[in-house]
Design an enzyme around this catalytic site. Structure first.
Site, PDB file in Angstrom:
ATOM      1  N   ILE A 294       0.859  -1.180   0.000  1.00 56.00           N
ATOM      2  CA  ILE A 294       0.000   0.000   0.000  1.00 56.00           C
ATOM      3  C   ILE A 294       0.897   1.233   0.000  1.00 56.00           C
ATOM      4  O   ILE A 294       1.742   1.395   0.876  1.00 56.00           O
ATOM      5  CB  ILE A 294      -0.926   0.011   1.234  1.00 56.00           C
TER       6      ILE A 294
ATOM      7  N   HIS B 147       2.092  -3.928   4.066  1.00 59.51           N
ATOM      8  CA  HIS B 147       3.071  -2.897   4.399  1.00 59.51           C
ATOM      9  C   HIS B 147       2.814  -1.628   3.595  1.00 59.51           C
ATOM     10  O   HIS B 147       2.177  -1.639   2.539  1.00 59.51           O
ATOM     11  CB  HIS B 147       4.504  -3.394   4.144  1.00 59.51           C
ATOM     12  N   CYS B 148       3.284  -0.530   4.121  1.00 57.50           N
ATOM     13  CA  CYS B 148       3.357   0.730   3.380  1.00 57.50           C
ATOM     14  C   CYS B 148       4.798   1.204   3.512  1.00 57.50           C
ATOM     15  O   CYS B 148       5.698   0.362   3.644  1.00 57.50           O
ATOM     16  CB  CYS B 148       2.343   1.748   3.912  1.00 57.50           C
ATOM     17  N   ASN B 149       5.043   2.484   3.473  1.00 58.44           N
ATOM     18  CA  ASN B 149       6.423   2.959   3.580  1.00 58.44           C
ATOM     19  C   ASN B 149       6.953   2.789   4.998  1.00 58.44           C
ATOM     20  O   ASN B 149       7.938   2.102   5.233  1.00 58.44           O
ATOM     21  CB  ASN B 149       6.514   4.420   3.148  1.00 58.44           C
TER      22      ASN B 149
ATOM     23  N   SER C  41      -0.855   1.521   6.069  1.00 62.31           N
ATOM     24  CA  SER C  41      -1.141   0.086   6.108  1.00 62.31           C
ATOM     25  C   SER C  41      -1.791  -0.349   7.423  1.00 62.31           C
ATOM     26  O   SER C  41      -2.694  -1.205   7.406  1.00 62.31           O
ATOM     27  CB  SER C  41       0.124  -0.739   5.823  1.00 62.31           C
TER      28      SER C  41
END
Length: 227
Positions: free
Chosen positions: A62, A118-120, A126
């Site tokens: 994401i 996950h995202c950053n 996320s």
């Protein structure tokens, strides 16, 4: 198929915590939120050793579209990916996008897989999706779902707009459950009405039979008097 069944006692412990002792370094790692569902930052998705160690099979990536150069599928030939471009700001509509994430996670777990979301940074974007998933599939309040996820990944902090939508989604998923249950209730009510109608018809028939019997008796008496 959703996550495996969790006993009420175990669920209570997961909500109330505490989870394992938290250290700053754990922000860069992923944590297992529910059996088969992990949450973390970009760093976790970039480490093939970590992914193999955690037995990851599916990865839900994401990201904000501006991050596409760095937040992207790294090993498309080894894992099943879904990428969702979502702006990390308070105006972003998560509820409209969430069903795609939910379906991906459900399918992964149904296949006995393990999915990393996950995202950053694994702090706001996320986690918001994971909190919504946990809330829906364990049928929790938004507060309990947030506490459960935060007890596993202590550093999460969905922004204000995301938190508002998480609260709104509690009403949405509960309404959906009520709608799903209604046809069964309606069928039961229909069956009861049918039985009542049949009983009423039987009673009416019995009354009519008694009336006819009385009329027949009167006719017989009249005939006898004439004779």
């Amino acid at each position: 198929m959703a996550v495996p069944a969790i006993s009420s006692e175990a669920l209570r412990e997961m909500i109330q915590g505490p989870g394992e002792e938290w250290t700053y370094e754990m922000r860069r790692q992923c944590q297992e939120i529910l059996p088969g569902l992990l949450l973390g930052p970009l760093q976790a998705s970039k480490s093939i050793d970590t992914l193999r160690e955690k037995k990851i099979t599916h990865i839900l990536c994401i990201r904000d579209a501006k991050e596409a150069f760095s937040v992207r599928p790294r090993f498309p030939d080894q894992f099943v990916y879904m990428v969702l471009d979502v702006e990390d700001n308070e105006e972003q509509n998560l509820i409209r996008i969430y069903p795609q994430a939910n379906q991906f996670i459900e399918q992964a777990i149904a296949q006995n897989g393990r999915v990393l979301v996950h995202c950053n940074g694994g702090i706001s974007l996320s986690p918001a999706f994971v909190v919504m998933y946990v809330m829906q599939h364990l049928r929790l309040s938004w507060e309990d779902a947030l506490h459960l996820v935060q007890n596993r990944r202590y550093c999460i902090s969905p922004n204000g707009g995301f938190l508002t939508q998480i609260k709104e989604y509690e009403s949405i998923y509960k309404a959906s459950l009520a709608i799903q249950a209604y046809p069964r209730l309606d069928q039961g009510a229909t069956a009861r009405r049918k039985r009542d109608d049949e009983e009423d018809e039987d009673e009416i028939q019995r009354i009519e039979d008694r009336k006819r019997a009385l009329v027949d008796d009167d006719d017989d008496d009249d005939q006898m008097m004439m004779d």
